[in-house]
Design an enzyme around this catalytic site. Sequence first.
Site, PDB file in Angstrom:
ATOM      1  N   GLU A 292      29.563 112.281  19.507  1.00 14.09           N
ATOM      2  CA  GLU A 292      29.154 113.370  18.599  1.00 14.09           C
ATOM      3  C   GLU A 292      28.791 114.633  19.380  1.00 14.09           C
ATOM      4  O   GLU A 292      27.996 114.573  20.327  1.00 14.09           O
ATOM      5  CB  GLU A 292      27.954 112.904  17.752  1.00 14.09           C
ATOM      6  CG  GLU A 292      27.449 113.982  16.800  1.00 14.09           C
ATOM      7  CD  GLU A 292      26.535 113.469  15.699  1.00 14.09           C
ATOM      8  OE1 GLU A 292      26.320 112.238  15.602  1.00 14.09           O
ATOM      9  OE2 GLU A 292      26.038 114.308  14.920  1.00 14.09           O
TER      10      GLU A 292
ATOM     11  N   ASP B 139      23.259 106.476   8.732  1.00 15.94           N
ATOM     12  CA  ASP B 139      21.865 106.771   8.384  1.00 15.94           C
ATOM     13  C   ASP B 139      21.712 108.261   8.057  1.00 15.94           C
ATOM     14  O   ASP B 139      20.624 108.717   7.692  1.00 15.94           O
ATOM     15  CB  ASP B 139      20.883 106.302   9.467  1.00 15.94           C
ATOM     16  CG  ASP B 139      21.108 106.954  10.812  1.00 15.94           C
ATOM     17  OD1 ASP B 139      22.089 107.719  10.965  1.00 15.94           O
ATOM     18  OD2 ASP B 139      20.296 106.698  11.735  1.00 15.94           O
ATOM     19  N   SER B 140      22.829 109.006   8.115  1.00 16.37           N
ATOM     20  CA  SER B 140      22.871 110.359   7.561  1.00 16.37           C
ATOM     21  C   SER B 140      22.497 110.330   6.084  1.00 16.37           C
ATOM     22  O   SER B 140      22.177 111.372   5.510  1.00 16.37           O
ATOM     23  CB  SER B 140      24.276 110.964   7.735  1.00 16.37           C
ATOM     24  OG  SER B 140      25.278 110.075   7.270  1.00 16.37           O
TER      25      SER B 140
HETATM   26  O1  KIV Z   1      24.867 108.710  10.294  1.00 13.06           O
HETATM   27  C1  KIV Z   1      26.020 109.132  10.357  1.00 13.06           C
HETATM   28  O2  KIV Z   1      26.629 109.551   9.362  1.00 13.06           O
HETATM   29  C2  KIV Z   1      26.674 109.125  11.657  1.00 13.06           C
HETATM   30  C3  KIV Z   1      27.894 109.964  11.805  1.00 13.06           C
HETATM   31  C4  KIV Z   1      27.460 111.365  12.003  1.00 13.06           C
HETATM   32  C5  KIV Z   1      28.767 109.503  12.921  1.00 13.06           C
HETATM   33  O3  KIV Z   1      26.223 108.509  12.565  1.00 13.06           O
END
Ligand code: KIV
Length: 265
Positions: free
Chosen positions: A182, A45-46
């Site tokens: 994280e 969700d990044s």
């Molecule tokens: O949303 C994302 O890209 C993530 C990663 C940072 C692990 O959860």
Amino acid sequence: MSRVTTASLMQMKQKGEKIAVLTSYDASFTVLLENAGVEVILVGDSLGMVIQGQESTLPVDVDDMVYHTQCVARGRRNALLVSDMPFMSYSSADQALGTAGRLMKDGGAHMVKLEGGATQLETVRQLTANGIPVCAHLGLLPQSVHKLGGYRVQGRDEESAQIMKEDALALEQAGAQMLVLECVPKALAAEISQSLAIPVIGIGAGPDCDGQVLVLYDMLGITPRYAPRFSKNFLAETHSVAEAIAAYVKAVKEVKFPAAEQSFE
Ligand code: KIV
């Protein structure tokens, strides 16, 4: 690379082979990740931040995740496809079942990821009881950024480190088949990785996790805003996106990434 499954990832952990994970949001980058031998592709969700230009991951909704998971699924061949359950889409076990069902049936995901510890145990139990593989996520939880008061390293004091260790074990016992850690001090991440049978994938969690994940746009140095300290621009040292991704995979496999400057004490 042969077909990656939850079972083959467990075998990699048992053999001490590091697992290379990257995020992807579309079919074209996914083909490059596959060609480089990335074992797990995360539709994170990044995407809210790096694709949509949002300030956080909070505005991302289930339709966004389904759309990008479909795009990635079209480029995938052998990697395990994990898709994030977005903010407020798994507030109850029933809601989580609906969200995960969409990500898997409509999107083509093989596993769903959710953030949180003790509060998510019942949801993890329900999902796994319904045949849905779950990746848990502890440490810095971007969906809780406002509660945490910013993007900070987690588990630095004894009490929060202890809670994280207990949460990790409880999530595994509830059925989680992978864990992302994280922004966690490297010694704590190493201890959690050793104490679990399931693969532990670090991001800002030091070199001793079973694998590493980065946001693709961060490791290509094309993140629109802030580039996290735990990331590294692999494109700066190579001549193409394909070479940068291959360099990342090699560095993860050879335990050269993350180095001390991308880890936290
Ligand atoms: O949303 C994302 O890209 C993530 C990663 C940072 C692990 O959860």
